[in-house]
Design a protein around this motif. Sequence first.
Motif, PDB file in Angstrom:
ATOM      1  N   LEU A 138       0.889  -1.269  -0.012  1.00  0.00           N
ATOM      2  CA  LEU A 138       0.053   0.071  -0.083  1.00  0.00           C
ATOM      3  C   LEU A 138       1.061   1.369   0.009  1.00  0.00           C
ATOM      4  CD1 LEU A 138      -3.144   1.202   0.309  1.00  0.00           C
ATOM      5  CD2 LEU A 138      -3.054   0.588   2.606  1.00  0.00           C
ATOM      6  N   HIS A 139       2.128   1.102   0.560  1.00  0.00           N
ATOM      7  CA  HIS A 139       2.732   2.444   0.640  1.00  0.00           C
ATOM      8  C   HIS A 139       3.514   2.410  -0.637  1.00  0.00           C
ATOM      9  CE1 HIS A 139       2.855   2.466   5.255  1.00  0.00           C
ATOM     10  NE2 HIS A 139       2.319   1.307   5.083  1.00  0.00           N
ATOM     11  N   GLU A 140       3.571   1.705  -1.594  1.00  0.00           N
ATOM     12  CA  GLU A 140       4.133   1.985  -2.848  1.00  0.00           C
ATOM     13  C   GLU A 140       2.961   2.389  -3.998  1.00  0.00           C
ATOM     14  OE1 GLU A 140       7.447   1.184  -3.131  1.00  0.00           O
ATOM     15  OE2 GLU A 140       7.341   0.319  -1.256  1.00  0.00           O
ATOM     16  N   LYS A 141       1.760   2.002  -3.327  1.00  0.00           N
ATOM     17  CA  LYS A 141       0.744   2.400  -4.419  1.00  0.00           C
ATOM     18  C   LYS A 141      -0.063   3.652  -4.076  1.00  0.00           C
ATOM     19  CE  LYS A 141      -0.833  -2.298  -4.853  1.00  0.00           C
ATOM     20  NZ  LYS A 141      -1.617  -3.111  -4.120  1.00  0.00           N
ATOM     21  N   ASP A 142       0.100   4.044  -2.712  1.00  0.00           N
ATOM     22  CA  ASP A 142      -0.725   5.218  -2.193  1.00  0.00           C
ATOM     23  C   ASP A 142       0.427   5.930  -1.311  1.00  0.00           C
ATOM     24  OD1 ASP A 142      -2.099   7.182  -1.274  1.00  0.00           O
ATOM     25  OD2 ASP A 142      -3.885   5.832  -0.483  1.00  0.00           O
ATOM     26  N   ILE A 143       1.271   6.668  -1.978  1.00  0.00           N
ATOM     27  CA  ILE A 143       2.294   7.530  -1.184  1.00  0.00           C
ATOM     28  C   ILE A 143       1.619   8.732  -0.301  1.00  0.00           C
ATOM     29  CG2 ILE A 143       4.340   6.704  -2.498  1.00  0.00           C
ATOM     30  CD1 ILE A 143       4.771   9.742  -3.203  1.00  0.00           C
ATOM     31  N   ILE A 144       0.508   9.094  -0.898  1.00  0.00           N
ATOM     32  CA  ILE A 144       0.141  10.306  -0.205  1.00  0.00           C
ATOM     33  C   ILE A 144      -0.303   9.773   1.242  1.00  0.00           C
ATOM     34  CG2 ILE A 144      -1.638  12.047  -0.229  1.00  0.00           C
ATOM     35  CD1 ILE A 144      -1.316  12.033  -3.270  1.00  0.00           C
ATOM     36  N   GLN A 145      -1.197   8.902   1.364  1.00  0.00           N
ATOM     37  CA  GLN A 145      -1.542   8.209   2.479  1.00  0.00           C
ATOM     38  C   GLN A 145      -0.360   7.893   3.537  1.00  0.00           C
ATOM     39  OE1 GLN A 145      -4.769   5.145   4.413  1.00  0.00           O
ATOM     40  NE2 GLN A 145      -4.364   4.770   2.363  1.00  0.00           N
ATOM     41  N   SER A 146       0.661   7.297   2.942  1.00  0.00           N
ATOM     42  CA  SER A 146       1.740   6.976   3.667  1.00  0.00           C
ATOM     43  C   SER A 146       2.508   8.037   4.294  1.00  0.00           C
ATOM     44  CB  SER A 146       2.494   5.908   2.641  1.00  0.00           C
ATOM     45  OG  SER A 146       3.813   5.553   3.343  1.00  0.00           O
ATOM     46  N   ILE A 147       2.747   9.157   3.511  1.00  0.00           N
ATOM     47  CA  ILE A 147       3.479  10.242   3.967  1.00  0.00           C
ATOM     48  C   ILE A 147       2.642  11.072   4.983  1.00  0.00           C
ATOM     49  CG2 ILE A 147       4.169  12.672   3.038  1.00  0.00           C
ATOM     50  CD1 ILE A 147       4.874  11.507   0.520  1.00  0.00           C
ATOM     51  N   ASN A 148       1.250  11.088   4.609  1.00  0.00           N
ATOM     52  CA  ASN A 148       0.371  11.945   5.508  1.00  0.00           C
ATOM     53  C   ASN A 148       0.281  11.109   7.070  1.00  0.00           C
ATOM     54  OD1 ASN A 148      -0.146  13.970   4.372  1.00  0.00           O
ATOM     55  ND2 ASN A 148      -2.249  13.041   3.284  1.00  0.00           N
ATOM     56  N   LYS A 149      -0.035   9.981   7.022  1.00  0.00           N
ATOM     57  CA  LYS A 149      -0.077   9.218   8.236  1.00  0.00           C
ATOM     58  C   LYS A 149       1.223   8.839   9.057  1.00  0.00           C
ATOM     59  CE  LYS A 149      -4.399   7.141   7.339  1.00  0.00           C
ATOM     60  NZ  LYS A 149      -5.347   5.932   6.918  1.00  0.00           N
ATOM     61  N   ASN A 150       2.080   8.326   8.329  1.00  0.00           N
ATOM     62  CA  ASN A 150       3.429   7.942   9.010  1.00  0.00           C
ATOM     63  C   ASN A 150       4.551   9.086   9.268  1.00  0.00           C
ATOM     64  OD1 ASN A 150       2.019   5.790   8.878  1.00  0.00           O
ATOM     65  ND2 ASN A 150       3.686   4.500   7.941  1.00  0.00           N
ATOM     66  N   ILE A 151       4.567   9.886   8.200  1.00  0.00           N
ATOM     67  CA  ILE A 151       5.491  11.166   8.476  1.00  0.00           C
ATOM     68  C   ILE A 151       4.850  12.332   9.176  1.00  0.00           C
ATOM     69  CG2 ILE A 151       7.461  12.589   7.254  1.00  0.00           C
ATOM     70  CD1 ILE A 151       7.614  10.443   5.244  1.00  0.00           C
ATOM     71  N   ILE A 152       3.804  13.151   8.150  1.00  0.00           N
ATOM     72  CA  ILE A 152       3.126  14.320   8.853  1.00  0.00           C
ATOM     73  C   ILE A 152       2.457  13.822  10.271  1.00  0.00           C
ATOM     74  CG2 ILE A 152       1.521  16.040   8.534  1.00  0.00           C
ATOM     75  CD1 ILE A 152       2.291  15.587   5.374  1.00  0.00           C
TER      76      ILE A 152
END
Length: 237
Positions: A67-81
């Motif tokens: 999922l982190h390869e397919k949807d980087i926006i969700q990954s960046i938002n939840k895990n980084i921001i």
Amino acid sequence: MKKKIIITGGKGKFASYFKKYSKKYNIKFPDKNKMNILNRSNLSKYLNANKPDYIIHNAALSRPMSLHEKDIIQSINKNIIGTCNIVTESSKRKIKLIYFSSNYVYPCKKGNYKETNALLPKNNYAWSKLGGECAVQMYKNSLILRLSVTEKPFAYKNAYTNVKSSFIYHSEAASIVMKLLDQIGVINIGGKNQSIFQFAKKSNKNVKPIKHNSKIALVPKNSSLNLTKLKSILKLS
Ligand SMILES: NC(=O)c1ccc[n+]([C@@H]2O[C@H](COP(=O)([O-])OP(=O)(O)OC[C@H]3O[C@@H](n4cnc5c(N)ncnc54)[C@H](OP(=O)(O)O)[C@@H]3O)[C@@H](O)[C@H]2O)c1
């Protein structure tokens, strides 16, 4: 008086293993409706109302790793921001922050990684966890835990014979986390260095051995951990 702990992403799988510590600590398990890590004013309100001594930051986009390869926006938002938001709100209030990172932040080639070894994530999940670590590193009243954790019994039909890790189960990991609340810095948490199949067959008799195809980059080949630091801390405490 009991110390207060807030576990973000309180309805998540790993969070559920902390329920049994509710006798000793006053633990709150807010879900994203109560405490949304992407909404600073909501975060602020929840923290002002509950005034925790510790935040265990568990909320994240976790599995599947693809999922982190397919949807980087969700990954960046939840895990980084989301993690940056937790760090800033914790630092404003001087709350001790415990962050769940992953063994996958290491290069995952030769294994036996120490906390001081160079980091080189192999996939986007690991980059997102390292992105979170960067903000946590800047806040000194914090603890980064690089965990190698999985479910009991081993949840998959097949397990790799040629991929090494240091898996332990959630309940063992939760018990270790509770002993480390007052530590700071970075600590690896895991178990014996072994192949996934060797580990899996102990809790799942039906698991089948398979070989990992090294062309599939998402599965880190050897993410095993050096646990010398963890062992020496646990002996002392
Ligand atoms: N499982 C492992 O093998 C492993 C290994 C090492 C480290 N970790 C780390 O341990 C943590 C927990 O993993 P897990 O397997 O328990 O994952 P999980 O079951 O998916 O739990 C994560 C929780 O975070 C919540 N969440 C998502 N977005 C949120 C938001 N904006 N605000 C507040 N909460 C939000 C999710 O809620 P919804 O489901 O409602 O979106 C979910 O309840 C993660 O940080 C993960 O990276 C896990």
